[in-house]
Design an enzyme around this catalytic site. Sequence first.
Site, PDB file in Angstrom:
ATOM      1  N   ASP A 100      19.045 -13.194 -12.716  1.00 16.93           N
ATOM      2  CA  ASP A 100      17.651 -13.254 -13.120  1.00 16.93           C
ATOM      3  C   ASP A 100      17.432 -12.130 -13.908  1.00 16.93           C
ATOM      4  OD1 ASP A 100      17.811 -11.843 -11.058  1.00 16.93           O
ATOM      5  OD2 ASP A 100      16.044 -12.601 -10.097  1.00 16.93           O
ATOM      6  N   SER A 101      18.464 -11.150 -14.278  1.00 15.22           N
ATOM      7  CA  SER A 101      18.372  -9.954 -14.947  1.00 15.22           C
ATOM      8  C   SER A 101      18.173 -10.253 -16.439  1.00 15.22           C
ATOM      9  CB  SER A 101      19.693  -8.892 -14.795  1.00 15.22           C
ATOM     10  OG  SER A 101      20.864  -9.999 -15.280  1.00 15.22           O
ATOM     11  N   ASP A 144      21.009 -17.398 -10.167  1.00 14.73           N
ATOM     12  CA  ASP A 144      20.222 -16.662  -9.510  1.00 14.73           C
ATOM     13  C   ASP A 144      19.011 -17.659  -9.218  1.00 14.73           C
ATOM     14  OD1 ASP A 144      20.997 -14.264  -8.673  1.00 14.73           O
ATOM     15  OD2 ASP A 144      20.402 -13.208 -10.431  1.00 14.73           O
ATOM     16  N   LYS A 171      22.582 -17.535  -6.009  1.00 18.25           N
ATOM     17  CA  LYS A 171      22.463 -16.646  -5.262  1.00 18.25           C
ATOM     18  C   LYS A 171      21.102 -16.174  -4.694  1.00 18.25           C
ATOM     19  CE  LYS A 171      23.088 -12.540  -7.779  1.00 18.25           C
ATOM     20  NZ  LYS A 171      21.836 -11.906  -7.570  1.00 18.25           N
ATOM     21  N   GLU A 217      18.497 -13.339  -2.826  1.00 18.71           N
ATOM     22  CA  GLU A 217      18.384 -11.987  -2.473  1.00 18.71           C
ATOM     23  C   GLU A 217      17.813 -11.719  -1.099  1.00 18.71           C
ATOM     24  OE1 GLU A 217      16.087  -9.448  -5.252  1.00 18.71           O
ATOM     25  OE2 GLU A 217      17.363 -10.029  -6.957  1.00 18.71           O
ATOM     26  N   GLU A 254      24.371  -4.249  -4.204  1.00 16.40           N
ATOM     27  CA  GLU A 254      23.680  -3.635  -5.241  1.00 16.40           C
ATOM     28  C   GLU A 254      23.176  -2.113  -4.754  1.00 16.40           C
ATOM     29  OE1 GLU A 254      21.009  -5.866  -7.808  1.00 16.40           O
ATOM     30  OE2 GLU A 254      20.402  -3.787  -8.889  1.00 16.40           O
TER      31      GLU A 254
HETATM   32  O1  KIV Z   1      20.393 -10.614 -11.802  1.00 17.92           O
HETATM   33  C1  KIV Z   1      21.674  -9.996 -11.831  1.00 17.92           C
HETATM   34  O2  KIV Z   1      22.084  -9.921 -12.999  1.00 17.92           O
HETATM   35  C2  KIV Z   1      22.106  -9.774 -10.694  1.00 17.92           C
HETATM   36  C3  KIV Z   1      23.470  -9.090 -10.826  1.00 17.92           C
HETATM   37  C4  KIV Z   1      23.381  -7.498 -11.635  1.00 17.92           C
HETATM   38  C5  KIV Z   1      24.230  -8.875  -9.471  1.00 17.92           C
HETATM   39  O3  KIV Z   1      21.739  -9.990  -9.606  1.00 17.92           O
END
Ligand code: KIV
Length: 259
Positions: free
Chosen positions: A42-43, A81, A110, A112, A176
């Site tokens: 989600d970056s 994510d 994924k 958090e 992280e």
């Molecule tokens: O959102 C993302 O790209 C991430 C990675 C940097 C681990 O969670």
Amino acid sequence: MNKKIKKILNKKNKSKIICLTAYSKKIASILDNHCDLVLVGDSLGSVLYNYKSTKEVTLETMINHSKSVRLGVQKSLMIVDMPYNTYRNPKEALRNAKIVKKKTKCDGVKLEGGKKIIPIVKTLIKNNIPVMGHVGILPQTDKKFSFKGKKIKESERILNDTKLLEKAGAFSIVLECIETKLSKKITDYIKIPTIGIGSSSNCDGQVLVIDDLIGMSDSNFKFVKKYADVSKIIDRAVKKYKLEVKRKQFPAAKHSFRN
Ligand code: KIV
């Protein structure tokens, strides 16, 4: 168990696990030749959309980019994510993760968090949705971004979170921005692989945001390394195109539809 997940688990203590983010097909297909795991992170909220935080990323956006990435990823494990506010309780998480899995054909998701999300992790795994954990800096909820694990209580909590995630069935955990000593302690303690970002070479693998690696972002984090300057290459190509159009060198006098 998913064969690709098994392969990643088997790498622990043997060889480093290579992970990168991708948000679209062509780049994903390049990464697919080199990575064990491709993450649709989600970056993308900050990298592509200039959002102030990943909180603004929606499920729909994640699904659209993941569909594109799926077209480029065949060999690597593809993880997506789950965005902010899409997994507040087990029921909501299951409903949304099922949609993500069905629409994107990803291999897992994924999430958090630590102790608080354990019932959610268990629910997804019980329903055949593999889960990757993420501890340390949690961009979806943290207000202050600084290294984690300096204080004893904080480092005990993070270590405990990783143990709980492993016990709940997560197949791997992203660490992280975790202090060197703590990332080593976690990596030595748990049996599932740790994937570090800003967490030292002690982790079982590393992940970076692809745009940072190729010089297509404005990131200035110290833990990031720019391996290429693709912005400069694009700039040069566009300049040349502009010049050739002005000089009537492009298009060529004799041209065909395909090369
Ligand atoms: O959102 C993302 O790209 C991430 C990675 C940097 C681990 O969670």
